[in-house]
Design a protein around this motif. Sequence first.
Motif, PDB file in Angstrom:
ATOM      1  N   VAL B 122       0.890  -1.255  -0.186  1.00  0.00           N
ATOM      2  CA  VAL B 122      -0.061   0.179  -0.027  1.00  0.00           C
ATOM      3  C   VAL B 122       0.769   1.181  -0.036  1.00  0.00           C
ATOM      4  O   VAL B 122       1.807   1.266   0.735  1.00  0.00           O
ATOM      5  CB  VAL B 122      -0.927   0.175   1.363  1.00  0.00           C
ATOM      6  N   ARG B 123       0.637   2.025  -1.050  1.00  0.00           N
ATOM      7  CA  ARG B 123       1.646   3.445  -0.896  1.00  0.00           C
ATOM      8  C   ARG B 123       0.534   4.595  -0.961  1.00  0.00           C
ATOM      9  O   ARG B 123      -0.452   4.734  -1.879  1.00  0.00           O
ATOM     10  CB  ARG B 123       2.289   3.539  -2.320  1.00  0.00           C
ATOM     11  N   GLY B 124       0.736   5.747  -0.063  1.00  0.00           N
ATOM     12  CA  GLY B 124      -0.050   6.704  -0.032  1.00  0.00           C
ATOM     13  C   GLY B 124       0.966   7.795   0.682  1.00  0.00           C
ATOM     14  O   GLY B 124       1.982   7.678   1.026  1.00  0.00           O
ATOM     15  N   ASN B 125       0.087   8.928   0.929  1.00  0.00           N
ATOM     16  CA  ASN B 125       0.737  10.115   1.662  1.00  0.00           C
ATOM     17  C   ASN B 125       0.358   9.712   3.028  1.00  0.00           C
ATOM     18  O   ASN B 125      -0.502   8.952   3.307  1.00  0.00           O
ATOM     19  CB  ASN B 125       0.576  11.508   1.070  1.00  0.00           C
ATOM     20  N   ALA B 126       1.076  10.794   3.870  1.00  0.00           N
ATOM     21  CA  ALA B 126       0.860  10.564   5.398  1.00  0.00           C
ATOM     22  C   ALA B 126      -0.680  10.481   5.969  1.00  0.00           C
ATOM     23  O   ALA B 126      -1.317   9.604   6.507  1.00  0.00           O
ATOM     24  CB  ALA B 126       1.511  11.631   6.107  1.00  0.00           C
ATOM     25  N   SER B 127      -1.418  11.406   5.131  1.00  0.00           N
ATOM     26  CA  SER B 127      -2.737  11.453   5.600  1.00  0.00           C
ATOM     27  C   SER B 127      -3.481  10.406   5.036  1.00  0.00           C
ATOM     28  O   SER B 127      -4.377  10.002   5.774  1.00  0.00           O
ATOM     29  CB  SER B 127      -3.474  12.815   5.018  1.00  0.00           C
ATOM     30  N   GLU B 128      -3.449   9.975   4.000  1.00  0.00           N
ATOM     31  CA  GLU B 128      -3.925   8.831   3.663  1.00  0.00           C
ATOM     32  C   GLU B 128      -3.692   7.420   4.305  1.00  0.00           C
ATOM     33  O   GLU B 128      -4.584   6.745   4.637  1.00  0.00           O
ATOM     34  CB  GLU B 128      -3.713   8.552   2.220  1.00  0.00           C
ATOM     35  N   ILE B 129      -2.396   7.251   4.871  1.00  0.00           N
ATOM     36  CA  ILE B 129      -2.138   6.142   5.641  1.00  0.00           C
ATOM     37  C   ILE B 129      -2.819   6.265   7.035  1.00  0.00           C
ATOM     38  O   ILE B 129      -2.919   5.418   7.560  1.00  0.00           O
ATOM     39  CB  ILE B 129      -0.699   6.016   5.766  1.00  0.00           C
ATOM     40  N   LEU B 130      -2.910   7.610   7.578  1.00  0.00           N
ATOM     41  CA  LEU B 130      -3.459   7.712   8.875  1.00  0.00           C
ATOM     42  C   LEU B 130      -4.780   7.607   8.814  1.00  0.00           C
ATOM     43  O   LEU B 130      -5.546   6.747   9.855  1.00  0.00           O
ATOM     44  CB  LEU B 130      -3.266   9.224   9.307  1.00  0.00           C
ATOM     45  N   ALA B 131      -5.532   7.832   7.748  1.00  0.00           N
ATOM     46  CA  ALA B 131      -7.094   7.636   7.568  1.00  0.00           C
ATOM     47  C   ALA B 131      -7.350   6.146   7.361  1.00  0.00           C
ATOM     48  O   ALA B 131      -8.158   5.553   7.996  1.00  0.00           O
ATOM     49  CB  ALA B 131      -7.657   8.487   6.360  1.00  0.00           C
ATOM     50  N   LEU B 132      -6.328   5.311   6.711  1.00  0.00           N
ATOM     51  CA  LEU B 132      -6.575   4.316   6.394  1.00  0.00           C
ATOM     52  C   LEU B 132      -6.398   3.345   7.741  1.00  0.00           C
ATOM     53  O   LEU B 132      -6.979   2.365   8.028  1.00  0.00           O
ATOM     54  CB  LEU B 132      -5.429   3.451   5.563  1.00  0.00           C
ATOM     55  N   ALA B 133      -5.372   3.917   8.673  1.00  0.00           N
ATOM     56  CA  ALA B 133      -5.295   3.310   9.899  1.00  0.00           C
ATOM     57  C   ALA B 133      -6.170   3.385  11.039  1.00  0.00           C
ATOM     58  O   ALA B 133      -6.394   3.023  12.063  1.00  0.00           O
ATOM     59  CB  ALA B 133      -3.937   3.607  10.500  1.00  0.00           C
ATOM     60  N   GLY B 134      -7.298   4.367  10.580  1.00  0.00           N
ATOM     61  CA  GLY B 134      -8.384   4.717  11.455  1.00  0.00           C
ATOM     62  C   GLY B 134      -7.885   5.855  12.502  1.00  0.00           C
ATOM     63  O   GLY B 134      -8.560   6.264  13.329  1.00  0.00           O
ATOM     64  N   ALA B 135      -6.844   6.554  12.162  1.00  0.00           N
ATOM     65  CA  ALA B 135      -6.195   7.540  12.953  1.00  0.00           C
ATOM     66  C   ALA B 135      -6.937   8.939  12.118  1.00  0.00           C
ATOM     67  O   ALA B 135      -7.656   8.714  11.582  1.00  0.00           O
ATOM     68  CB  ALA B 135      -4.533   7.814  12.848  1.00  0.00           C
ATOM     69  N   ALA B 136      -6.717   9.709  13.179  1.00  0.00           N
ATOM     70  CA  ALA B 136      -7.412  10.996  12.795  1.00  0.00           C
ATOM     71  C   ALA B 136      -6.970  11.726  11.703  1.00  0.00           C
ATOM     72  O   ALA B 136      -5.977  12.659  11.895  1.00  0.00           O
ATOM     73  CB  ALA B 136      -7.629  12.038  13.928  1.00  0.00           C
ATOM     74  N   GLY B 137      -7.095  11.130  10.527  1.00  0.00           N
ATOM     75  CA  GLY B 137      -6.211  11.799   9.193  1.00  0.00           C
ATOM     76  C   GLY B 137      -7.203  13.118   9.021  1.00  0.00           C
ATOM     77  O   GLY B 137      -8.294  13.132   8.744  1.00  0.00           O
ATOM     78  N   ASN B 138      -6.213  14.173   8.765  1.00  0.00           N
ATOM     79  CA  ASN B 138      -6.766  15.551   8.516  1.00  0.00           C
ATOM     80  C   ASN B 138      -6.355  15.549   6.883  1.00  0.00           C
ATOM     81  O   ASN B 138      -5.358  16.359   6.363  1.00  0.00           O
ATOM     82  CB  ASN B 138      -5.836  16.631   9.243  1.00  0.00           C
ATOM     83  N   VAL B 139      -7.314  14.991   6.271  1.00  0.00           N
ATOM     84  CA  VAL B 139      -7.082  14.883   4.699  1.00  0.00           C
ATOM     85  C   VAL B 139      -7.875  16.037   3.975  1.00  0.00           C
ATOM     86  O   VAL B 139      -8.974  16.399   4.026  1.00  0.00           O
ATOM     87  CB  VAL B 139      -7.687  13.595   4.224  1.00  0.00           C
ATOM     88  N   LYS B 140      -6.904  16.953   3.320  1.00  0.00           N
ATOM     89  CA  LYS B 140      -7.499  17.899   2.450  1.00  0.00           C
ATOM     90  C   LYS B 140      -7.272  17.353   1.012  1.00  0.00           C
ATOM     91  O   LYS B 140      -6.040  17.515   0.202  1.00  0.00           O
ATOM     92  CB  LYS B 140      -6.441  19.322   2.451  1.00  0.00           C
TER      93      LYS B 140
END
Lengths: 274, 274, 274
Positions: B122-140
Amino acid sequence: MEPVSAKAVWQLWSAVRERGPLVQCITNYVAMDISANVLLAAGASPAMAHALDEVEDFVGISSALLVNMGTLSADWVAAMKLAAGRAAAKGTPWVLDPVGCGATPYRTAACLAMLRLRPAVVRGNASEILALAGAAGNVKGVDSTASSHEALDAAKAVAKANGCVVAVSGATDLITDGERVIGVSNGVELLTLITAAGCSVTALIGAFLAVAPEGAVMEATAAALAVFGLAGEKGLAAAPRKGPGSLRVGLLDYLHLMGEGDVLSGVNVRELEA
Amino acid sequence: MEPVSAKAVWQLWSAVRERGPLVQCITNYVAMDISANVLLAAGASPAMAHALDEVEDFVGISSALLVNMGTLSADWVAAMKLAAGRAAAKGTPWVLDPVGCGATPYRTAACLAMLRLRPAVVRGNASEILALAGAAGNVKGVDSTASSHEALDAAKAVAKANGCVVAVSGATDLITDGERVIGVSNGVELLTLITAAGCSVTALIGAFLAVAPEGAVMEATAAALAVFGLAGEKGLAAAPRKGPGSLRVGLLDYLHLMGEGDVLSGVNVRELEA
Amino acid sequence: MEPVSAKAVWQLWSAVRERGPLVQCITNYVAMDISANVLLAAGASPAMAHALDEVEDFVGISSALLVNMGTLSADWVAAMKLAAGRAAAKGTPWVLDPVGCGATPYRTAACLAMLRLRPAVVRGNASEILALAGAAGNVKGVDSTASSHEALDAAKAVAKANGCVVAVSGATDLITDGERVIGVSNGVELLTLITAAGCSVTALIGAFLAVAPEGAVMEATAAALAVFGLAGEKGLAAAPRKGPGSLRVGLLDYLHLMGEGDVLSGVNVRELEA
């Protein structure tokens, strides 16, 4: 801000670069690559999303919305309507690019249906705006066969009837709200040989609307057209070969590289009628 | 092979160039052009195919599969699932690019559903990986607002829970299987202004997985990121204008033109944790 | 006009530039950007339209039609059939690009179904033409693994059986109606590393067909292939770096910049069998 000065253009562009507004683009397949690259180079942030299941949610996190009618199909039109309706409800400015309006009855009807959903700005070439106004647009595919000045009355009529700003692209771009007219004389003829250049400037208008102060829709539209056209001028001037491949590279470079001095000395915007 | 050395990167890339693996790409509309061109320039062979009627057959003749969630719609998600399922059954490595994960509930759910189908990487930027992990991704939108290091714990968690390798793009790319961490420090900031550059490097990871020896998933992932980043460095260094248009041209040129000497002297990969 | 001379190529291209024929393209997502740009640079006018609701109307205003099977799906195949049927009924020439024919049963069947709708020209690589002929095409994705000469008999068979012209791309492009064979030896190997270069030359064939005199289908096909290949030669010769990024820029530049002298001295077309 002072309307339609090079200084105002620079102020608006600086705001785009500082804030990096997210512009949601429901645009045609041909335009996606160049539109996203134009937004990124100019300092904004693109999001291409059209799925019925998420278009409304994307409007919720975007600062502006672009709807481009280029490669229509039934599903996409449904998504466009959902997104534009949500934008209107939320107060998010949205821009309509009626690509090829007049070319087929289906396309014209779809463009008119979108126009009723209250875009802040409509940008098209003369033929598209003439067709949109119900005038006898002689549309040949998606390229214009009329000059921008021939479409000015049509543009004013569309603007007045729909409470929006209409921009007609051409050698001089004309921007009107039905009363005032701003002219932008930046750009080079060779830009017409880059596919979707017009579509990408409509996306850029979205970025400028996202940061424009209340009541400055015409100025923001003019600023986007001026910045884009100026980047084309500089890209062509710097190109060792005056071809469309080199121009596209130069356009993207200068959207990123231009600064205050370039804008203040190079932008050609003026009030034509008030 | 020695893990995570410049020499190992060169060995893997040589194998890509010799075998020219066919990489099936189910990717977003914005990324198709640059992804196919990146694969061709680097020595691999792209196949863009997503029709429900043939995705499984295409997996049958491909050496790797890329699934990119950029411009989702219901039909495409169905095709992605079919293709990934077939790849898993056949033992073909597949790579997931969870574009914009976290931006909308629909998108996040679709990414999580794909993750369950056992991608190799799986390759993504930090926000995407945070969101994928269920963490509070602040995705813009689809751009990251967090650094790769902030997402390392999330990346490890996703990797462990799903038995895959996770790569987080950033100034330093981080690659982890949940235990080991490899860092890749090639690339230039300006690459973030080329639309779908990240998507295209995920496609390139597919090409490297196709030729990687058993157990070298992390090394292959790091090698693809390093080669891509190095081509960006060389492309920018050679560009007379430091703009995103010129960089895209240079990136593609150097993916084709770089040789052993460039890789051995320019690649910056290292084991960070073991 | 004299068949297959450089002078005839120039005459046909001049007609394209004077008339700017509208070429409707139902083409794959990867090919849209480069195909539209190739048509514009060479003097024609592209229209990308595939919606079931308007494809037939678009054929009504177009001078030629391109159908490219690259990124198939069920809806698109339905639109392709409608458009090709309308073109045949109206007498508008249409060109078929059977991308990846032979790669999957679905794709092969779709290509054969289109072939029955009487294209004026079919252009593919050797593997695609072999597959189309029912020969044992060893198709690897969409790139060819056979030379154009190996597919000549297959091309003749397809041409005769379907009353069309078949062009097989390769180091030497071969164009046949089943009896005569024209060879075009322009182009550079590096063009194969630009995604959809072949697709875009098929679009250009459409533009040349639109202006070709009665009975000059082979000559128009050869002319398009020669002009495209020559622009590639000049683009590569002028590039400071011999990479695919620079070549793409140069290709588009020279399609716009070349003149009579370039064509007369650079085009390499000749009758091979009569």
